[in-house]
Design a protein around this motif. Structure first.
Motif, mmCIF file in Angstrom:
data_model
loop_
_atom_site.group_PDB
_atom_site.id
_atom_site.type_symbol
_atom_site.label_atom_id
_atom_site.label_comp_id
_atom_site.label_asym_id
_atom_site.label_seq_id
_atom_site.Cartn_x
_atom_site.Cartn_y
_atom_site.Cartn_z
ATOM 1 N N ASP A 143 0.834 -1.197 0.000
ATOM 2 C CA ASP A 143 0.000 0.000 0.000
ATOM 3 C C ASP A 143 0.873 1.254 0.000
ATOM 4 O O ASP A 143 1.758 1.406 0.847
ATOM 5 C CB ASP A 143 -0.914 -0.013 1.231
ATOM 6 C CG ASP A 143 -1.825 1.190 1.287
ATOM 7 O OD1 ASP A 143 -1.411 2.210 1.876
ATOM 8 O OD2 ASP A 143 -2.943 1.108 0.741
ATOM 9 N N ALA A 144 0.628 2.159 -0.939
ATOM 10 C CA ALA A 144 1.482 3.349 -1.093
ATOM 11 C C ALA A 144 1.478 4.221 0.153
ATOM 12 O O ALA A 144 2.533 4.724 0.585
ATOM 13 C CB ALA A 144 1.034 4.157 -2.308
ATOM 14 N N ASP A 145 0.315 4.463 0.747
ATOM 15 C CA ASP A 145 0.249 5.298 1.953
ATOM 16 C C ASP A 145 1.004 4.647 3.101
ATOM 17 O O ASP A 145 1.696 5.326 3.875
ATOM 18 C CB ASP A 145 -1.213 5.527 2.354
ATOM 19 C CG ASP A 145 -1.951 6.402 1.347
ATOM 20 O OD1 ASP A 145 -1.275 7.190 0.636
ATOM 21 O OD2 ASP A 145 -3.191 6.299 1.260
ATOM 22 N N VAL A 172 3.510 2.629 2.831
ATOM 23 C CA VAL A 172 4.942 2.729 2.531
ATOM 24 C C VAL A 172 5.494 4.051 3.036
ATOM 25 O O VAL A 172 6.537 4.098 3.704
ATOM 26 C CB VAL A 172 5.192 2.593 1.011
ATOM 27 C CG1 VAL A 172 6.632 2.974 0.689
ATOM 28 C CG2 VAL A 172 4.911 1.183 0.550
ATOM 29 N N ARG A 173 4.790 5.145 2.726
ATOM 30 C CA ARG A 173 5.264 6.467 3.144
ATOM 31 C C ARG A 173 5.322 6.573 4.666
ATOM 32 O O ARG A 173 6.291 7.084 5.237
ATOM 33 C CB ARG A 173 4.359 7.554 2.565
ATOM 34 C CG ARG A 173 4.564 7.801 1.071
ATOM 35 C CD ARG A 173 3.839 9.060 0.612
ATOM 36 N NE ARG A 173 2.382 8.870 0.673
ATOM 37 C CZ ARG A 173 1.659 8.391 -0.331
ATOM 38 N NH1 ARG A 173 2.271 8.040 -1.471
ATOM 39 N NH2 ARG A 173 0.355 8.263 -0.227
ATOM 40 N N SER A 174 4.286 6.102 5.328
ATOM 41 C CA SER A 174 4.243 6.175 6.784
ATOM 42 C C SER A 174 5.368 5.368 7.413
ATOM 43 O O SER A 174 6.057 5.833 8.333
ATOM 44 C CB SER A 174 2.887 5.667 7.279
ATOM 45 O OG SER A 174 2.849 5.573 8.675
ATOM 46 N N THR A 227 8.273 4.190 6.000
ATOM 47 C CA THR A 227 9.629 4.664 5.683
ATOM 48 C C THR A 227 9.966 5.945 6.428
ATOM 49 O O THR A 227 11.122 6.158 6.796
ATOM 50 C CB THR A 227 9.789 4.882 4.167
ATOM 51 O OG1 THR A 227 8.733 5.734 3.691
ATOM 52 C CG2 THR A 227 9.740 3.560 3.419
ATOM 53 N N THR A 228 8.977 6.778 6.658
ATOM 54 C CA THR A 228 9.209 8.005 7.443
ATOM 55 C C THR A 228 9.652 7.658 8.858
ATOM 56 O O THR A 228 10.626 8.227 9.381
ATOM 57 C CB THR A 228 7.941 8.865 7.491
ATOM 58 O OG1 THR A 228 7.593 9.271 6.164
ATOM 59 C CG2 THR A 228 8.173 10.114 8.343
ATOM 60 N N SER A 273 13.185 6.011 8.940
ATOM 61 C CA SER A 273 14.286 6.964 8.734
ATOM 62 C C SER A 273 14.639 7.710 10.005
ATOM 63 O O SER A 273 15.727 8.286 10.107
ATOM 64 C CB SER A 273 13.916 7.954 7.621
ATOM 65 O OG SER A 273 12.812 8.750 8.021
ATOM 66 N N THR A 315 15.357 0.241 -0.064
ATOM 67 C CA THR A 315 14.226 0.554 -0.950
ATOM 68 C C THR A 315 13.126 -0.475 -0.776
ATOM 69 O O THR A 315 13.359 -1.680 -0.907
ATOM 70 C CB THR A 315 14.688 0.559 -2.411
ATOM 71 O OG1 THR A 315 15.755 1.498 -2.568
ATOM 72 C CG2 THR A 315 13.541 0.933 -3.336
ATOM 73 N N HIS A 322 4.162 -6.049 5.872
ATOM 74 C CA HIS A 322 2.875 -5.418 6.159
ATOM 75 C C HIS A 322 1.750 -6.417 5.903
ATOM 76 O O HIS A 322 1.830 -7.246 4.985
ATOM 77 C CB HIS A 322 2.695 -4.184 5.280
ATOM 78 C CG HIS A 322 1.582 -3.278 5.702
ATOM 79 N ND1 HIS A 322 0.260 -3.530 5.401
ATOM 80 C CD2 HIS A 322 1.593 -2.119 6.415
ATOM 81 C CE1 HIS A 322 -0.489 -2.557 5.891
ATOM 82 N NE2 HIS A 322 0.293 -1.691 6.519
#
Length: 417
Positions: A11-13, A15-17, A19-20, A23, A32, A62
């Motif tokens: 899920d793209a959302d 992924v962003r959550s 990886t943030t 980091s 990646t 996930h």
């Protein structure tokens, strides 16, 4: 040293959550992300082919990964890449899911929505475990690169059809060809591998059942090294102790053996237990031995159907080996294939018990006459399965194949989760 973390998120959302947050973790080195189960396994296999050290310490799976369901993917990664710690990210906070994740080989579970503290604690713990495993592997002798050795299970359609003899001879053939081989007796109540090879032993598979993290040293202490070179992990002398060997323990034990031996042969006996089912499920090849008589073939059909109902293994992913075959019997390999819906090994083992009796009675099955038809057939079967190196394959073929080797369909297909 930074901790390499590979997220597997579809899920793209999400992924962003994820990886943030990753980091922001101290000493973290997010890799990646991969978008599906196939990409994850391919990525890990490519890295493992270079070196175990190239693998990430932590993989985060996930719950919405696909096409393989998350728990099945966790299991495959844990089995094929035992030095990688897997963390499952899920919205399910129930004890059932947690237990299922642990049984599948996850090293931790993190609940959604993600929180920094929980994620940081879990990743750090799993990374430390992964580093410890690699340290043990690095000082524990040879470890196979990539996905590890080949696991073959041998089960009987019923008692007395010759599953143990088949398992022993396949292991002997692989070892004789120069491939480091382990033979495991998972017929936990009535295992006879020790008797067939005249072995007196103190330790058994039970001694590994309660150990959470198997180091090479612990594994080596439980394995008996036979004079012929085989590494033996034997069934307990007290059959009632077999209940201590759970399916989770078997996954860990077989996974550890797979990482250290080119070939692992597992004798599962004729009774399906949780331990045996786990071995059959994770095997690269699952053999079912039958004799060409009505009772045994019905037993084979019953076993195949049960494996399918329990989602252990599909019929077409199982291979039947016909033992005590004669040309005059009414039931021939093509009929057995039709009845069971399985593949049938091209090599059939001839009926010649007189050839075996002295060796079996003396506990010297490893010393069978190389010119005997039964031994030749079983070693030809090992060649058919790809368990022996090329020179040994050629030797077996020159030595002659048993009657019936042109029958059946043969062929195997690696199980896809």
């Amino acid at each position: 040293m930074p901790t390499r973390i590979l997220p597997a998120v579809g899920d793209a959302d999400a992924v962003r959550s994820l990886t943030t947050l990753l980091s922001q973790l101290p000493d973290a080195e997010p890799v990646t992300p991969v978008a599906d189960s196939t990409q994850l396994v391919d990525t890990l296999a490519r890295l493992a082919a270079e070196s175990v050290d190239e693998l990430p310490e932590v993989v985060i799976v996930h719950e919405r990964i696909g096409p393989v369901p998350a728990l099945e993917l966790v299991r495959e990664v844990a089995l094929r890449f035992p030095a990688v710690g897997v963390v499952l990210v899920t919205t399910d906070t129930g004890p059932g899911l947690f237990q299922a994740a642990m049984d599948s080989g996850a090293r931790g579970v993190v609940t959604l929505p993600l929180g920094y503290e929980e994620l940081a604690h879990r990743v750090q713990s799993v990374a430390q475990w992964s580093v410890g495993v690699r340290r043990h592997l690095g000082h524990g002798g040879d470890v196979l690169p990539g996905v590890g050795g080949t696991v073959v299970t041998v089960s009987g359609a019923k008692g007395g059809v010759g599953a143990t003899l088949t398992a022993v001879q396949l292991a002997l053939a692989a070892q004789a060809s120069g491939r480091p081989t382990a033979l495991v007796d998972l017929d936990l109540q009535t295992g006879d591998v020790a008797s067939y090879l005249d072995v007196q032993f103190r330790r058994s598979v039970v001694d590994l059942a309660a150990i959470t993290d198997l180091s090479p040293r612990i594994l080596a202490e439980a394995v008996f090294r036979h004079d012929c070179g085989l590494a033996l992990l034997l069934a307990p002398a007290e059959g009632e102790r077999g209940e201590e060997v759970t399916d989770r323990a078997v996954r860990q034990i077989v996974g550890a053996l797979r990482s250290r031996y080119e070939v692992v042969i597992v004798d599962c006996g004729a009774q399906l237990s949780g331990a045996g089912a786990a071995a059959v499920e994770m095997a690269d090849r699952a053999l079912l031995v039958t004799t060409p008589d009505v009772v045994a073939v019905r037993g084979a059909k019953r076993t195949v159907r049960m494996w399918d109902r329990l989602q252990v293994r599909k019929a077409e992913e199982t291979t039947v080996v016909v033992n005590r075959h004669t040309r005059g019997t009414e039931i021939q390999p093509p009929l057995i294939q039709k009845i069971t819906g399985t593949a049938v090994a091209a090599t059939a083992v001839p009926a010649n018990f007189r050839e075996l009796q002295a060796a079996v009675d003396a506990g010297r099955v490893h010393a069978l006459d190389g010119k005997g038809t039964v031994r030749q057939a079983l070693w030809a079967l090992a060649a058919e399965l790809g368990l022996v190196k090329a020179p040994e394959t050629a030797l077996v073929r020159r030595g002659g194949r048993a009657r019936g080797t042109d029958r059946g369909t043969g062929g195997f297909r690696r199980r896809k989760e």
